[in-house]
Scaffold this active site. Sequence first.
Site, PDB file in Angstrom:
ATOM      1  N   ASP A   1       0.845  -1.189   0.000  1.00  0.00           N
ATOM      2  CA  ASP A   1       0.000   0.000   0.000  1.00  0.00           C
ATOM      3  C   ASP A   1       0.887   1.249   0.000  1.00  0.00           C
ATOM      4  O   ASP A   1       1.905   1.305   0.696  1.00  0.00           O
ATOM      5  CB  ASP A   1      -0.905   0.013   1.236  1.00  0.00           C
TER       6      ASP A   1
ATOM      7  N   GLU B   1      -4.758   2.360  -4.466  1.00  0.00           N
ATOM      8  CA  GLU B   1      -3.306   2.484  -4.391  1.00  0.00           C
ATOM      9  C   GLU B   1      -2.652   1.223  -3.822  1.00  0.00           C
ATOM     10  O   GLU B   1      -1.511   1.258  -3.394  1.00  0.00           O
ATOM     11  CB  GLU B   1      -2.930   3.706  -3.550  1.00  0.00           C
TER      12      GLU B   1
END
Length: 605
Positions: free
Chosen positions: A481, A524
């Site tokens: 992440d 993301e």
Amino acid sequence: MKLKLYLLCIPLLFLLASCTNSENNLPKAKDGVLVLSNDNFSANNKIPLNGEWEFFWEELLNESDIKERTKKMNPPNINVPSYWEDSVYTAHGYGTYYLKVILPVDKVGNTLAITTVNQGTSYTLTVDGERIAANGYAGNSKETSIPEYSDRLVYFTPRDREINIVLHVSNFTHKFGGAFNPVYIGTPEKVMYSHNIQLATSMFIIGGILIMGVYEIFIYLFRRKEKVFLYFGLINIVIAIYSLFKMPYYYNKIFTEVPWIWGHRIEIISIYLLFLLYLLLGKSMYPKEMKKTPVLIGVIISLVCIVLTLVSQPSFYSSLLEYVFIILGIYMIYNLYVVLLAYRRKRPTALVNLIAIMVFFASVVNDVFASLNFIESLPFVTIGFFFYVLIQSINLSREFALKLNEAEELSFDLKKLNLSLDEKIKDRTEELNQKNEELERLTLLDGLTGIYNRRYFEEHLTIYFEEARLSTKLLAVLMIDVDNFKLYNDQKGHVAGDHLLINLAQLLNDLCIPNSFVARYGGEEFSIVLMDYSVQEIIQFAENVRLAVEEEKYEQSSNSTYITISIGVSSTENHSFVHKEELVKRADQALYASKSNGKNQVTFL
């Protein structure tokens, strides 16, 4: 004799049977919302987006404007397809149509196709804010609008079950305005198949009519006294031209530079030419039954209308055509009287000609009423023309006893056309298969970053997990992440955020080692799957990935801080996972731990 009459009636029965509308059981939009199911997609090649669309008259709004407007008021609805004359009582103006379509879950992320012929007389179609199709330019005045007619077949990939379709339509030139043609949606394979079949069928019919027209003209060149062959051959050629220039406007695929207004004029002029030539044909076939005066008057009317169509604007010559249709109707009745009189006098071609006229007139009347918005019907005029030409060719062949070699030549030409069409269909099928394979590949790639998507991750992780469960190989999952990505987006904007994700995806893809792959898990977040590596190797690989991102120094803000990533790692070693979801969940928990403990680190659970 009765058997021949029954056989000649088959085309007429075919036209009547074709009038059945197979779309009655399809869902209809209600209050600007249309809900589609998997059954709708599986049972139909293409689904019409018919029903009630939200409508904003004399406004060209985008999606966000529409949503803001609907918060304050309930906009009026309008049926699609329909003419503006039926709702806003004028053909000239502009407006915005809006429809929310709810797709089945499994259509999200898969490419779909949208197709339509045209809207009067220009339109722009956007899906989820992205412009995907247009004809001409839909403006708010005659000066800013560019009219055009052409069929469109485009593709898009929905990112959510809910898609928002915005249609801008303007008309300041034609007698009819509005979204009067359906908009269809479907899977690319089925829509392309339907499109190719329609194109191949139409080209076969048009090509057959054209060949028969050329054939009849050559007969006239060898037998100059028989002008009936000249007129009938010219009728066939004009019919072929008319079929190219009427909806769905195949001429745009051949003559790409023809302006819209001239394409429309040629379509209208073809009708007048057919009227003129048909009068001359009738006079040649039945000189004693058809009087000269009606023929002369009809020829003068046709020539005057052709000239007016050439020099006037669409709003005028389209209105003129409505009045001429009344005259055409009178001449149709007169022509039937002539043929019945010839049949009563036992003319050899009268009975077959009567059947051909019935087929021809049935298709023309159907399309005329449909074009004037009196009825809703599929277009049959091309099929009617084809059967009319076919019946008349047989009729004339019998009357003038064509030689056997001439009949064989026609049969050979038609066979040659069939073979060429078969080859075209075969080529199109191969091309479609290649496109299907490409579409299947694209469904496994992320649209933004170009690496594998969530679907690929789920499918291949299942394969890897089963292999690891049945062997001694270790399987590991890295959940990655981007730290503080929302802050990056807020400070630099979403475009910069997209570029960052693209760069990170490429970097991660370059860092992948054998027996591994990277996929965009969502937003993301990325995921890397590794097979047949020890825990130490996996942790070292994860640390290398973290350092590689840190060393790239993607600047996060003006205070010289850089983008970092947090990584959660889990492996099948020391864990008896039953389902792959448990492995992913463990890696996700490790990622959460990395985030909670200060970010920019690797956690193994």
